[in-house]
Design a protein around this motif. Structure first.
Motif, mmCIF file in Angstrom:
data_model
loop_
_atom_site.group_PDB
_atom_site.id
_atom_site.type_symbol
_atom_site.label_atom_id
_atom_site.label_comp_id
_atom_site.label_asym_id
_atom_site.label_seq_id
_atom_site.Cartn_x
_atom_site.Cartn_y
_atom_site.Cartn_z
ATOM 1 N N ALA A 325 -3.764 -7.778 -3.216
ATOM 2 C CA ALA A 325 -4.314 -7.680 -2.141
ATOM 3 C C ALA A 325 -5.567 -8.365 -1.551
ATOM 4 O O ALA A 325 -6.333 -8.662 -2.193
ATOM 5 C CB ALA A 325 -4.690 -5.998 -1.805
ATOM 6 N N VAL A 379 -1.600 1.977 -0.604
ATOM 7 C CA VAL A 379 -2.724 1.707 -1.472
ATOM 8 C C VAL A 379 -3.709 2.641 -1.230
ATOM 9 O O VAL A 379 -4.257 3.060 -0.040
ATOM 10 C CB VAL A 379 -3.366 -0.005 -0.734
ATOM 11 N N TRP A 418 3.022 -11.810 1.745
ATOM 12 C CA TRP A 418 1.757 -11.126 2.260
ATOM 13 C C TRP A 418 2.430 -10.301 3.508
ATOM 14 O O TRP A 418 3.284 -10.721 4.312
ATOM 15 C CB TRP A 418 0.856 -12.144 3.089
ATOM 16 N N LEU A 421 -1.151 -4.526 6.022
ATOM 17 C CA LEU A 421 -1.138 -2.812 5.801
ATOM 18 C C LEU A 421 -1.368 -2.118 6.995
ATOM 19 O O LEU A 421 -2.200 -2.638 8.100
ATOM 20 C CB LEU A 421 -2.051 -2.628 4.651
ATOM 21 N N ASP A 430 -4.120 -7.176 3.838
ATOM 22 C CA ASP A 430 -2.819 -7.566 3.410
ATOM 23 C C ASP A 430 -2.490 -7.285 1.896
ATOM 24 O O ASP A 430 -3.370 -7.342 1.107
ATOM 25 C CB ASP A 430 -2.907 -9.080 3.627
ATOM 26 N N LEU A 431 -1.133 -6.984 1.638
ATOM 27 C CA LEU A 431 -0.652 -6.789 0.288
ATOM 28 C C LEU A 431 0.311 -7.581 0.355
ATOM 29 O O LEU A 431 1.356 -7.803 0.838
ATOM 30 C CB LEU A 431 -0.310 -5.417 0.200
#
Length: 1044
Positions: A325, A379, A418, A421, A430-431
């Protein structure tokens, strides 16, 4: 650093060659061909037993792209025509070897290969001794100097030109690059032609305007250099302008596949455009590595086996790979929580680099790929241990599982992407993750967190390999200088104690006066690679009060020579030293002959259920005859093995063993009907071997949260049953899918703990004739017949090998526990059992039942109970007497008819299993079973031991009577000619003389005809009393009357 592999061939000597020079000798030389390389040894003049001791090196050709035939090394031996009256190089023999027989340096041994003929009419004899092994060498350093010479002209050119030329890749040629720059076309041609220049130009263009684009560049570089500063956190508002544009221009030159990606389900309050929510994935080298590894030619010694999983059922899983992330508003170590249906899990804390990295995979079980549900990925920032607060929500993503793509193993791995979130405090976080639906054949499945294993680290499926075991033969010859001059006139008793790890052996006692005792005794040990121990020899002086240590010497196992035959190795002298004195005082010396015997097979299983008979030395291995595939499907109706929170549960796993390869399935937690659906493959070198499968209940999973990882588990895994499958009972390419009961024999009798379902298939890899030829070869290697080991000695060595293997596998991660290994190897089932005594007795009776039936049929024929059959027997007797050449064909045809007739009554059971009725497990008394499972020494009360001893005495008396009867009959046969009874011996000798005279005068056919008709005469012509010959034999004396 890459290495260059070379093949070293050491031509040592040859023996017993044919004379080819016309004068009774030969002048031989050898020519070796390997991968198009030909090298020649020197010529040894006029010697039928030449010695070369010459080393030849060859470049290994394994890097060639196409290999049609097996790698072969061919050695031809010739007589040199320059020595002698011959005009041509006469052929002396050849040797052809496959590269599969070659070993690495350190494992080589001198092997004598018999010389083969070139043609059918060639006259060849003798053998040649070779040492062949591989050596890995570092590549030569000169190529490293070339870039240094080309760098100076490139740097000035780059400095003289503009910035676009400074981004030109370094691997382009130096001359065309300046020319293209001068032409003025560098700004147009490089970006569309090559992706690296375009990627390099983009950061230069973005470096000037807004500073927030700089962290994006740092993020791209962090994949290559994780050492970049992690503290630079960009503002949350700026990256929204830069990232959507840069990935849109970015292409994937490494992939030719369009990966479909699921779109995240956005909430009603989400206002982020679709292009910003799911940016294009960043170019990664990690995803291309598996493709490159399978596209290139693998090395021959490590074949890639990609199982098709066609023996088991497909189990669909939802895979989620969380990579990393960025732009998260936290300086802690956040975690990722995943939830789908009733399954929830949490990742490990992130590693803090320039990103927050996890690189963890999860596999959620699915009933079918079309199952509809929502996958929630969030997250969280967990609080510190010293702060009492709730976890901070940083953002999340929701996926519709119906839009997640389905992937099978032939497809390339799915590239992570990517995702923006939503919610929480991560306004621009971004994850990077990847989601797909696959099966248990996916390469991410073995290391992924799974719902059916509860995520326990030791619940993963693993493949283990037993250590390579050798027999270490230590021949203790003699010792010298072990007595002082004062004690030289007295007799003294000496012995040598040898110790290797936990193995201790002693020689016999040698009595001497001159201080030079001799033994000439062999001591055999079991050693496992890698050889890190020392073999210790201790000289002891036997005295009335006890043994006194005089000296100690030791030798590392790495210095011991290896051999593959029965040749004598060079002996050595070792010096004894006083281990209590730091000055190392000389205490004598010992004469030893040490070697590793690679020609033996180190037994780790019982001979009747052995899974491998290959010798230890790889040079003696024969090519495999096929492969066996095992599919572990699942279990049914398991009984609960333990109670957790008042509920019965079972954490089952399966262990299978064949040859040196062990497999362990994953541990399915809290399930009485676990489903594994895992498939494994073994190479088969001998079809007359056994595949063993065992089911166990794991206590390690239950105690995982309460026991320290470094502490050993307090309870062993519970044995639930075992299955054995003999490979020779399997038909070629036929799938056997069976369900076997899990039977456990204990103190209370046989208990059925459930059923296991497996699928087995044997595939032959060679021609049918070569496969059938294996049945004519010996099971054990040649050394077992040249220097056989005693039964008791072999069993002791087997017990030692089991302990070494169990200790080795227990050190693996996850460990394969020692009690599991000992159960699979049957290391604790060799105790005395009254039940097995009765079982073996009934087995002997069953074998003799066929002979008893033949005797009854003959008696019925003699009694004329079936006159038709008796008349036919008379006709057959006449035919065989007058045409004796038909006896052997008739017997062979009769056996053929019996075999064909019994084919109708063959067992319809697909694969045999343990038979409780044959094992007398259901009818055995409880006291017998308790005695069978009692330890040595016994732990029962004295009264119980006394009762068992009395019962054993009764059985011993019966055995004593039977042995006495056999001895009596044999002594009566001897009494026929020993004149122990003069009258009986006189009658027998006289009768033999009369029979000899009659047979000389009368044709043998007439005598046989008369004897046959007399034997099958009608009962009305026969007396009811025993025959005179039987009465005469029973009256002969024996030695039983002389026994006290």
């Amino acid at each position: 650093m890459a290495t260059i592999r070379r093949l070293i061939v050491e031509v040592v000597d040859a023996r017993n060659l044919l004379p080819k020079d016309g004068h009774g000798t030969s002048s031989p030389y050898a020519v070796i061909d390997y991968y198009g390389q030909r090298k020649k040894t020197r010529t040894v003049i006029r010697d039928l037993n030449p010695t070369w001791n010459q080393v030849l090196e060859f470049n290994d050709g394994k890097e060639k792209p196409s290999q049609v035939f097996t790698d072969m090394l061919e050695l031809d031996l010739f007589h040199d025509k320059n020595y002698g009256p011959t005009r041509r190089n006469n052929f002396l023999g050849r040797v052809r070897l496959s590269s599969t027989q070659f070993v690495n340096k350190g494992e080589e041994a001198l092997i004598y290969y018999p010389l083969e003929k070139k043609s059918l009419l060639s006259w060849i004899q003798g053998e040649i001794g070779l040492k062949i092994f591989y050596v890995d060498e570092a590549p030569p350093p000169p190529p490293l100097l070339e870039p240094v010479k080309t760098d100076p002209p490139v740097d000035p050119a780059a400095e003289s030109n503009g910035q676009p030329e400074s981004t030109t890749p370094a691997n382009t040629e130096a001359a065309p690059a300046p020319a293209a720059a001068d032409a003025g076309s560098a700004d147009q041609a490089p970006p569309p032609a090559e992706e690296p220049p375009a990627a390099a130009v983009a950061p230069k263009d973005e470096a000037a305007p807004p500073p927030p684009a700089e962290p994006e560049n740092a993020a791209a570089e962090a994949e290559k250099q994780p050492e970049s500063e992690p503290s630079a956190v960009p503002p949350p508002a700026q990256p929204e302008e830069g990232p959507p544009q840069q990935p849109m221009q970015e292409q994937h030159p490494d992939f030719g596949i369009d990966f479909t990606t699921p779109r995240p389900v956005r909430s009603a309050s989400a206002s982020i455009p679709a292009a910003k929510v799911a940016p294009q994935p960043i170019s990664r080298t990690m995803s291309t590595m598996p493709m490159a590894s399978y596209a290139s030619d693998p090395p021959d010694n490590i074949p890639i086996e990609r199982s098709t999983f066609d023996l088991v059922e497909k189990m669909h899983y939802l895979f989620v790979r969380v990579v990393k992330a960025r732009f998260l508003p936290t300086n802690g170590r956040p975690v990722v929580k995943l939830a789908i249906s009733n399954s929830r899990t949490e990742s490990k804390p992130a590693r803090k680099t320039s990103f927050f990295e996890w690189d963890q995979s999860f596999a959620f079980g699915r009933d079918s790929p079309e199952s509809s549900s929502i996958l929630e990925v969030s997250v969280w920032d967990p609080p510190r241990a010293d702060v009492a607060a709730d976890a901070n929500f940083l953002g999340g993503i929701c996926f519709d599982v119906t839009e997640i793509p389905l992937r099978d193993p032939p497809d390339s791995p799915l590239a992570p992407q990517w995702y923006r979130l939503e919610g929480g405090g991560a306004q621009s976080g971004d994850l990077m993750l990847a989601t797909w639906i696959g099966t248990q054949a996916d390469e991410s499945f073995p290391d992924a967190w799974k719902t059916d294993t509860a995520g326990h680290s030791n619940s993963k499926a693993k493949v283990y390999v037993s250590p390579k075991l050798w027999y270490l033969r230590a021949t203790v010859i003699e010792a010298q200088d072990i007595l002082s001059s004062v004690m030289a006139l007295k007799e003294a008793s000496f012995s040598i104690k040898a110790q290797l790890g936990f193995q201790v052996q002693k020689t016999k006692i040698s009595v001497t006066r001159n201080g030079t005792p001799s033994w000439n005794e062999d001591l055999l040990f079991v050693a496992a690679e890698p050889f890190s121990d020392h073999l210790i020899f201790i000289l002891e002086n036997r005295q009335p009060k006890g043994s006194v240590t005089l000296g100690v010497t030791r030798i590392p196992l790495t210095a011991v020579e290896r051999r593959v035959d029965d040749r004598k190795v060079a002996s050595i002298w070792l010096t004894f030293e006083d281990n209590k004195d730091d000055k190392r005082v000389y205490k004598g010396r010992v004469h030893l002959r040490l070697c590793f015997d690679g020609g033996y097979h180190v037994m780790d299983e019982a001979a009747h259920v052995c899974s491998d008979y290959r010798p230890t030395a790889k040079q003696l291995w024969k090519p495999p005859v096929g492969t066996v595939e095992l599919g572990v499907i699942g279990c049914k109706n398991l009984l609960p093995m333990k109670t957790v929170n008042g509920k019965g549960t079972t954490d089952a796993y399966v262990v299978a063993k064949y040859a040196s390869k062990w497999i362990r399935t994953r541990t399915v937690s809290d399930s009485l009907e676990p489903r594994w659906n895992e498939q494994y493959t073994w190479k088969v070198y001998d079809p007359c071997t056994v595949l063993s499968i065992g089911v166990f209940d794991s206590f390690e999973v239950f105690d995982a949260d309460n026991v320290d990882r470094e502490a050993a588990p307090t309870r062993p895994d519970f044995r639930m049953g075992k299955v054995r499958i003999r490979i020779s009972t399997l038909e070629t390419s036929k799938v056997y899918k069976n369900t076997y009961p899990l039977l456990l024999l204990g103190n209370n009798g046989t208990t059925k703990l459930g059923e296991i379902e497996v699928a087995v298939r044997f595939i032959r890899s060679g021609p049918t004739l070569d496969f059938l030829h294996v049945y004519s070869q010996s099971l054990l290697p040649l050394m077992h017949h040249i220097k056989p080991l005693g039964v008791v000695h072999q069993e002791m060595l087997r017990s030692t090998a089991c302990k070494i293997i169990a200790a080795h596998l227990a050190r693996s991660e996850p460990p394969l526990r020692q009690d599991v290994v000992r159960y699979m190897l049957d290391a604790d089932t060799q105790s005395f059992s009254m039940r097995k005594v009765r079982v073996n007795y009934f087995r002997i009776v069953n074998i003799l039942a066929g002979l008893i039936d033949i005797v009854r049929w003959v008696d019925n024929t003699r009694a004329w109970k079936n006159p038709t059959a008796t008349i036919l027997v008379h006709a057959l007797l006449v035919m065989l007497v007058w045409f004796p050449d038909l006896i052997v064909p008739t017997l062979a045809f009769y056996v053929f008819v019996i075999g064909v007739w019994n084919y109708r009554f063959q067992s319809r059971v697909p694969l045999p299993h343990f038979d409780p009725k044959m094992s007398l497990a259901d009818t055995a008394e409880r006291d017998e079973l308790d005695e069978e499972f009692d330890m040595v020494p016994s732990t029962r009360s004295p009264e119980v031991v006394r009762v068992r001893y009395d019962k054993l005495r009764t059985l011993g008396a019966r055995v004593q009577t039977v042995l006495g009867d056999f001895a009596t009959q044999g002594e009566r046969v001897q009494a026929l000619v020993t004149w122990r009874d003069p009258r009986a011996t006189g009658i027998f000798v006289g009768l033999c003389f009369v029979v000899a005279v009659i047979l000389y005068l009368v044709p043998s056919k007439m005598v046989a005809m008369a004897f046959g008709f007399y034997y099958f005469r009608h009962p009305m012509f026969r007396d009811r009393m025993p025959s005179p010959a039987l009465n005469f034999f029973r009256r002969l004396p024996s030695l039983s009357d002389r026994i006290m």
